[in-house]
Design an enzyme around this catalytic site. Structure first.
Site, PDB file in Angstrom:
ATOM      1  N   SER A 165       0.853  -1.187   0.000  1.00  0.00           N
ATOM      2  CA  SER A 165       0.000   0.000   0.000  1.00  0.00           C
ATOM      3  C   SER A 165       0.888   1.237   0.000  1.00  0.00           C
ATOM      4  O   SER A 165       1.724   1.393  -0.883  1.00  0.00           O
ATOM      5  CB  SER A 165      -0.963  -0.033   1.196  1.00  0.00           C
ATOM      6  OG  SER A 165      -1.900   1.015   1.106  1.00  0.00           O
ATOM      7  N   THR A 166       0.773   2.112   1.000  1.00  0.00           N
ATOM      8  CA  THR A 166       1.549   3.349   1.028  1.00  0.00           C
ATOM      9  C   THR A 166       3.043   3.053   0.972  1.00  0.00           C
ATOM     10  O   THR A 166       3.567   2.308   1.784  1.00  0.00           O
ATOM     11  CB  THR A 166       1.247   4.131   2.308  1.00  0.00           C
ATOM     12  OG1 THR A 166      -0.155   4.262   2.458  1.00  0.00           O
ATOM     13  CG2 THR A 166       1.904   5.503   2.261  1.00  0.00           C
ATOM     14  N   HIS A 191      -2.630  -1.153  -3.342  1.00  0.00           N
ATOM     15  CA  HIS A 191      -3.804  -0.299  -3.165  1.00  0.00           C
ATOM     16  C   HIS A 191      -3.677   0.955  -4.025  1.00  0.00           C
ATOM     17  O   HIS A 191      -2.803   1.786  -3.796  1.00  0.00           O
ATOM     18  CB  HIS A 191      -3.954   0.103  -1.703  1.00  0.00           C
ATOM     19  CG  HIS A 191      -4.238  -1.053  -0.795  1.00  0.00           C
ATOM     20  ND1 HIS A 191      -3.922  -1.036   0.549  1.00  0.00           N
ATOM     21  CD2 HIS A 191      -4.809  -2.256  -1.028  1.00  0.00           C
ATOM     22  CE1 HIS A 191      -4.284  -2.189   1.093  1.00  0.00           C
ATOM     23  NE2 HIS A 191      -4.820  -2.942   0.164  1.00  0.00           N
ATOM     24  N   MET A 280      -0.271   1.270   5.151  1.00  0.00           N
ATOM     25  CA  MET A 280      -1.093   1.535   6.328  1.00  0.00           C
ATOM     26  C   MET A 280      -2.037   0.368   6.587  1.00  0.00           C
ATOM     27  O   MET A 280      -2.403  -0.364   5.678  1.00  0.00           O
ATOM     28  CB  MET A 280      -1.930   2.803   6.121  1.00  0.00           C
ATOM     29  CG  MET A 280      -1.148   4.087   6.052  1.00  0.00           C
ATOM     30  SD  MET A 280      -2.258   5.520   6.022  1.00  0.00           S
ATOM     31  CE  MET A 280      -2.988   5.366   4.393  1.00  0.00           C
ATOM     32  N   ASP A 283      -4.400  -4.846   6.126  1.00  0.00           N
ATOM     33  CA  ASP A 283      -4.806  -5.694   5.008  1.00  0.00           C
ATOM     34  C   ASP A 283      -3.675  -6.653   4.651  1.00  0.00           C
ATOM     35  O   ASP A 283      -2.529  -6.246   4.468  1.00  0.00           O
ATOM     36  CB  ASP A 283      -5.162  -4.826   3.793  1.00  0.00           C
ATOM     37  CG  ASP A 283      -5.765  -5.637   2.660  1.00  0.00           C
ATOM     38  OD1 ASP A 283      -6.371  -6.689   2.939  1.00  0.00           O
ATOM     39  OD2 ASP A 283      -5.646  -5.208   1.497  1.00  0.00           O
TER      40      ASP A 283
END
Length: 341
Positions: A165-166, A191, A280, A283
């Site tokens: 993600s991030t 993401h 973050m 998940d």
């Protein structure tokens, strides 16, 4: 009491600056300390205000967002969240911004009502996460060469799955170009909104020995191919020897979800290799645990090399991670786990 995140908004549109400032100021944990219509004014405000986070328009007159971002990362490293429109060109520029050191990006809010509220909530969440992130003071965007990982043949039945993600774009650019062209199939959930995953796949395809593509429903698994889950409307899962894009509600707040991918791969047991990267939230943690309990090899990116040590932290806390490694060490570990000795 924690001080609010002091934020500088940079955008050439008066309307967009007003919208962004209003959305950010509505969050009690954020304080907009200034706004600027272009990079030269923003540079002066950065000197005067020393903001914690900068939101930066991708496309501006005079000096474009990428050029200004490069100067920020070189001269005054500061967490930056890019604000991008939903166009192919803007998506391509945004991918490059993430490579240059931007922590994250948001799509510029459009519409009204519930859509605007969701966009505002996402913006605030990402600005607060950026304030807690690790900024790369010396961005290194050199493309790694494929690694050997000790030789040996790739086992025919192996499959690699990756969730991020991030900060994940930069991590993927460190890992995927390291894969040799005959590597096992790789399924990736990063993401991202729908307009951006295609650009990410094309950009990676240009620097990798393996083929990188945005996944499509019923795509056959092929060696030497990386499948990036399309953003937005579907989950990506494994079904037999094909990739499926399926409908479903958000899982752990995301669609596509890393958990959905990892859990679909868990029945492969020792034939699967999983890696959870910077991001973050949590998940992927439960899915990676299911993989490990079934006999898969599982790896996590360590705190020191993560932009945001959230997803790997959650996976480690659950006992889902077999080994936690730096970003530079992950490619060799992943490849080695897929080879015969």
């Amino acid at each position: 009491m924690t001080s609010p995140v002091r934020t500088l908004v940079v955008d050439d549109s008066v309307t967009m600056r007003t919208m962004l400032c209003a959305a950010l100021d509505a969050d009690p944990d954020i304080k907009v300390v200034g706004s600027a219509p272009e990079p030269h004014a923003a540079r002066q405000l950065m000197r005067e205000l020393d903001p914690d986070v900068v939101t930066l328009d991708v496309e501006m007159p005079g000096m474009d967002g990428l050029s200004f971002l490069e100067k920020i990362m070189r001269l005054r490293p500061t967490p930056v969240v890019m604000c991008s429109s939903l166009t192919t060109h803007a998506a391509e520029v945004t991918i490059e911004a993430l490579r240059l050191g931007a922590v994250d990006f948001v799509a510029k809010p459009t519409g009204a009502g519930a859509d605007m509220a969701r966009a505002a909530a996402e913006l605030c969440e990402k600005v607060k996460a950026a304030a807690r992130s690790q900024v790369r003071h010396s961005p290194n965007i050199a493309t790694p060469a494929p690694v050997d990982a000790g030789g040996g043949m790739f086992l025919d039945d192996r499959l690699i799955v990756i969730g991020s993600s991030t900060g994940g774009v930069d991590a993927l650019f460190a890992i995927l170009p390291s894969l040799p062209k005959d590597a096992p199939p790789v399924l990736v959930v990063q993401h991202m909104p729908p307009a951006f995953t295609g650009s990410l796949a094309r950009r990676l395809d240009g620097v990798c020995a393996v083929k990188v593509m945005e996944a499509y429903d019923r795509a056959p698994l092929e060696r030497g191919t990386v499948y990036i889950a399309p953003g937005g409307d579907h989950h990506m899962v494994l079904s037999g020897k094909t990739v499926r894009l399926i409908d479903g509600d958000r899982v752990t707040g995301h669609r596509p979800s890393v958990d959905m991918l990892f859990k679909s791969v868990a029945p492969l047991g020792r034939k699967a290799v999983g890696a959870i990267l910077t991001g973050m939230g949590d998940d992927g943690a439960a899915g990676l645990l299911a993989m490990r309990q079934a006999g898969a090899r599982t790896f996590g990116q360590d705190a020191q090399s993560c932009v945001v040590y959230g997803m790997p932290r959650a996976a480690v806390a659950m006992g889902a991670v077999e080994r936690e490694l730096s970003l530079s060490a992950l490619p060799m570990a992943i490849i080695g786990a897929c080879r015969s000795k």
